[in-house]
Design a protein around this motif. Structure first.
Motif, PDB file in Angstrom:
ATOM      1  N   UNK A   1       0.561  -1.129  -0.025  1.00 15.83           N
ATOM      2  CA  UNK A   1       0.030   0.130   0.078  1.00 15.83           C
ATOM      3  C   UNK A   1       0.878   1.153   0.054  1.00 15.83           C
ATOM      4  N   UNK A   2       2.065   1.176   0.697  1.00 15.32           N
ATOM      5  CA  UNK A   2       2.951   2.229   0.579  1.00 15.32           C
ATOM      6  C   UNK A   2       3.548   2.918  -0.458  1.00 15.32           C
ATOM      7  N   UNK A   3       3.839   1.568  -1.227  1.00 18.13           N
ATOM      8  CA  UNK A   3       4.508   1.823  -2.759  1.00 18.13           C
ATOM      9  C   UNK A   3       3.504   2.359  -3.582  1.00 18.13           C
ATOM     10  N   UNK A   4       2.273   1.499  -3.294  1.00 16.48           N
ATOM     11  CA  UNK A   4       1.343   1.939  -4.461  1.00 16.48           C
ATOM     12  C   UNK A   4       0.880   3.483  -4.136  1.00 16.48           C
ATOM     13  N   UNK A   5       1.204   4.061  -3.162  1.00 20.75           N
ATOM     14  CA  UNK A   5       0.603   5.357  -2.726  1.00 20.75           C
ATOM     15  C   UNK A   5       1.824   6.269  -3.549  1.00 20.75           C
ATOM     16  N   UNK A   6       3.101   5.666  -3.270  1.00 20.29           N
ATOM     17  CA  UNK A   6       4.238   6.604  -4.019  1.00 20.29           C
ATOM     18  C   UNK A   6       4.104   6.470  -5.476  1.00 20.29           C
ATOM     19  N   UNK A   7       4.008   5.088  -5.916  1.00 24.72           N
ATOM     20  CA  UNK A   7       4.239   4.736  -7.456  1.00 24.72           C
ATOM     21  C   UNK A   7       2.746   5.071  -8.242  1.00 24.72           C
ATOM     22  N   UNK A   8       1.524   4.654  -7.517  1.00 23.42           N
ATOM     23  CA  UNK A   8       0.468   4.649  -8.357  1.00 23.42           C
ATOM     24  C   UNK A   8      -0.498   5.715  -7.980  1.00 23.42           C
ATOM     25  N   UNK A   9      -0.128   6.390  -6.726  1.00 24.14           N
ATOM     26  CA  UNK A   9      -1.084   7.458  -6.202  1.00 24.14           C
ATOM     27  C   UNK A   9      -2.170   6.849  -5.304  1.00 24.14           C
ATOM     28  N   UNK A  10      -2.328   5.673  -4.986  1.00 23.32           N
ATOM     29  CA  UNK A  10      -3.455   5.085  -4.100  1.00 23.32           C
ATOM     30  C   UNK A  10      -3.526   5.645  -2.998  1.00 23.32           C
ATOM     31  N   UNK A  11      -4.475   6.050  -2.289  1.00 23.24           N
ATOM     32  CA  UNK A  11      -4.503   6.569  -1.032  1.00 23.24           C
ATOM     33  C   UNK A  11      -4.505   5.495   0.455  1.00 23.24           C
ATOM     34  N   UNK A  12      -3.752   5.957   1.254  1.00 27.22           N
ATOM     35  CA  UNK A  12      -3.611   5.025   2.384  1.00 27.22           C
ATOM     36  C   UNK A  12      -4.494   5.819   3.494  1.00 27.22           C
ATOM     37  N   UNK A  13      -5.476   5.113   4.188  1.00 24.56           N
ATOM     38  CA  UNK A  13      -6.210   5.809   5.009  1.00 24.56           C
ATOM     39  C   UNK A  13      -5.733   5.722   6.566  1.00 24.56           C
ATOM     40  N   UNK A  14      -6.386   6.511   7.404  1.00 32.73           N
ATOM     41  CA  UNK A  14      -5.716   6.272   8.893  1.00 32.73           C
ATOM     42  C   UNK A  14      -6.213   4.847   9.581  1.00 32.73           C
ATOM     43  N   UNK A  15      -7.410   4.320   9.019  1.00 34.00           N
ATOM     44  CA  UNK A  15      -7.858   3.137   9.510  1.00 34.00           C
ATOM     45  C   UNK A  15      -6.950   1.752   9.149  1.00 34.00           C
ATOM     46  N   UNK A  16      -6.162   2.213   7.815  1.00 36.46           N
ATOM     47  CA  UNK A  16      -5.222   1.230   7.300  1.00 36.46           C
ATOM     48  C   UNK A  16      -4.022   1.334   8.317  1.00 36.46           C
ATOM     49  N   UNK A  17      -3.649   2.509   8.560  1.00 34.97           N
ATOM     50  CA  UNK A  17      -2.464   2.616   9.420  1.00 34.97           C
ATOM     51  C   UNK A  17      -2.536   2.239  10.728  1.00 34.97           C
ATOM     52  N   UNK A  18      -3.712   2.325  11.319  1.00 28.50           N
ATOM     53  CA  UNK A  18      -4.013   1.947  12.704  1.00 28.50           C
ATOM     54  C   UNK A  18      -4.058   0.276  12.561  1.00 28.50           C
ATOM     55  N   UNK A  19      -4.648  -0.251  11.677  1.00 32.97           N
ATOM     56  CA  UNK A  19      -4.851  -1.870  11.605  1.00 32.97           C
ATOM     57  C   UNK A  19      -3.399  -2.138  11.401  1.00 32.97           C
ATOM     58  N   UNK A  20      -2.631  -1.716  10.688  1.00 30.58           N
ATOM     59  CA  UNK A  20      -1.250  -2.163  10.479  1.00 30.58           C
ATOM     60  C   UNK A  20      -0.520  -2.097  11.470  1.00 30.58           C
ATOM     61  N   UNK A  21      -0.532  -1.323  12.339  1.00 27.94           N
ATOM     62  CA  UNK A  21       0.054  -0.954  13.642  1.00 27.94           C
ATOM     63  C   UNK A  21      -0.075  -1.966  14.644  1.00 27.94           C
ATOM     64  N   UNK A  22      -1.446  -2.591  14.679  1.00 21.30           N
ATOM     65  CA  UNK A  22      -2.005  -3.571  15.563  1.00 21.30           C
ATOM     66  C   UNK A  22      -1.192  -4.870  14.899  1.00 21.30           C
ATOM     67  N   UNK A  23      -1.255  -5.051  13.564  1.00 23.81           N
ATOM     68  CA  UNK A  23      -0.915  -6.331  13.212  1.00 23.81           C
ATOM     69  C   UNK A  23       0.602  -6.389  13.398  1.00 23.81           C
ATOM     70  N   UNK A  24       1.603  -5.415  13.314  1.00 25.77           N
ATOM     71  CA  UNK A  24       2.781  -5.340  13.456  1.00 25.77           C
ATOM     72  C   UNK A  24       2.948  -5.811  14.897  1.00 25.77           C
ATOM     73  N   UNK A  25       2.375  -5.284  15.986  1.00 26.56           N
ATOM     74  CA  UNK A  25       2.454  -5.730  17.373  1.00 26.56           C
ATOM     75  C   UNK A  25       2.238  -7.180  17.631  1.00 26.56           C
ATOM     76  N   UNK A  26       0.976  -7.546  16.850  1.00 18.19           N
ATOM     77  CA  UNK A  26       1.064  -8.911  16.870  1.00 18.19           C
ATOM     78  C   UNK A  26       2.047 -10.021  16.490  1.00 18.19           C
ATOM     79  N   UNK A  27       2.727  -9.552  15.469  1.00 19.74           N
ATOM     80  CA  UNK A  27       3.787 -10.109  14.855  1.00 19.74           C
ATOM     81  C   UNK A  27       4.952  -9.911  15.656  1.00 19.74           C
ATOM     82  N   UNK A  28       5.067  -8.819  16.465  1.00 21.44           N
ATOM     83  CA  UNK A  28       6.409  -8.839  17.324  1.00 21.44           C
ATOM     84  C   UNK A  28       6.092  -9.919  18.586  1.00 21.44           C
ATOM     85  N   UNK A  29       4.994 -10.084  19.157  1.00 18.86           N
ATOM     86  CA  UNK A  29       4.711 -11.014  20.225  1.00 18.86           C
ATOM     87  C   UNK A  29       5.186 -12.382  19.847  1.00 18.86           C
ATOM     88  N   UNK A  30       4.711 -12.709  18.268  1.00 16.28           N
ATOM     89  CA  UNK A  30       4.890 -13.994  17.771  1.00 16.28           C
ATOM     90  C   UNK A  30       6.720 -14.186  17.827  1.00 16.28           C
TER      91      UNK A  30
END
Length: 305
Positions: free
Chosen positions: A120-149
């Motif tokens: 999504x981040x590369x698509x934002x830079x290369x293709x101009x696709x928007x990244x929402x606040x909800x996406x950022x929030x969910x991604x942060x949660x997912x990263x926290x879960x992977x950190x626990x694993x």
């Protein structure tokens, strides 16, 4: 646009053209992580990867012949061919195989689900696709879960440096695959017939893999185990030639960010198989990390891009 090019459209998951490929790719790729784990044997990873894509190259050329298509792409498309060939079929797999040398297959699969973030981040830079606040929030949660694993893996390995090296390789594999994903969604890729473009990318990747194997590990090394031979065939044909066309078609028809939905379903099956065949230890930390990761992925992917 070339008359045989794939039409650009944005499909919903309720559309069979999206739902059927989604299910097939998730089921197959969910199983490939365990097969890759078995491929780590007396054969150096470089040669195992080269064998896989030698098989894939032969099969995709035969598929083109059956479809009546020629293995030809325009001169303008060669940057796409080279980028996808090197990032998806060389770098990605070299890093994945080395990551699985120290991490369980299910963990690598779940970690790889985070590909939606660089997608999504590369698509934002290369293709101009928007990244929402909800996406950022969910991604942060997912990263926290992977950190626990990963904390669980680190404890189980006795605080081994190998775990951290496996994490580094997993990150590099994810970024490499993401570059290929977004490249497939560019206008230049859309202007080419899909299967010849994919075939050319696989063949370029195969040639690079063979050269790398010779440089890194010398003459070819072989493993006569039936599971190894079957794994090469399964990964080369089912795990590559059947799934990559379906997956890249999803990227073209849904966008690189939304196509990453498949990353939620794939690690679920991979984790189940890891439990059955690798004896993965489901401690409270592992359960919490898995649930947190999948919850974050769902939140991020349900957010509008």
């Amino acid at each position: 646009m070339n008359e045989t090019a794939v039409p650009r459209e944005r499909l919903r998951f309720s559309d069979p053209r999206a739902f059927v490929p989604f299910v097939l790719v998730a089921l197959i790729w969910g199983s490939t992580w365990l097969v890759i784990k078995d491929q780590i044997s007396v054969v150096p990873p470089s040669w195992t990867i080269a064998y896989r894509f030698l098989v894939a190259s032969v099969v995709i050329v035969l598929v083109l012949k059956v479809r009546g298509q020629r293995l030809r792409v325009s001169r303008r498309a060669w940057p796409v061919v080279i980028i996808v060939g090197v990032t998806q079929f060389v770098m990605n797999f070299h890093f994945v195989y080395r990551s699985e040398a120290t991490l369980t297959s299910g963990i690598v699969a779940l970690f790889f689900a985070l590909i939606m973030i660089p997608n999504s981040l590369l698509a934002r830079v290369v293709l101009g696709e928007r990244v929402s606040k909800g996406f950022v929030f969910g991604s942060a949660i997912a990263i926290a879960g992977v950190a626990l694993l990963l904390a669980q893996e680190y404890r189980a390995a006795g605080a081994s440096d190998g775990v951290m090296l496996g994490v580094l390789f997993a990150i590099l594999a994810t970024v490499s695959a993401s570059i290929a994903n977004v490249t497939q969604a560019t206008d230049r890729a859309h202007d080419e017939p899909f299967m010849p473009l994919l075939a050319a990318s696989i063949i370029v990747g195969t040639l690079v893999n063979v050269v790398l194997a010779l440089m890194l590990d010398g003459p070819p090394v072989w493993d006569s185990r039936p599971s190894y031979l079957g794994g090469i065939a399964y990964l080369g044909i089912i795990g590559s030639i059947l799934t990559f066309p379906l997956y890249f078609m999803l990227i073209r028809n849904m966008g690189a960010g939304r196509a990453a939905y498949i990353a939620v379903a794939t690690p679920i099956l991979a984790m189940l198989l890891s439990s059955l065949f690798e004896g993965y230890d489901w401690t409270p930390l592992a359960v919490g990390g898995s649930l947190l990761s999948l919850t974050g992925l769902v939140i991020a992917l349900k957010a509008r891009h």
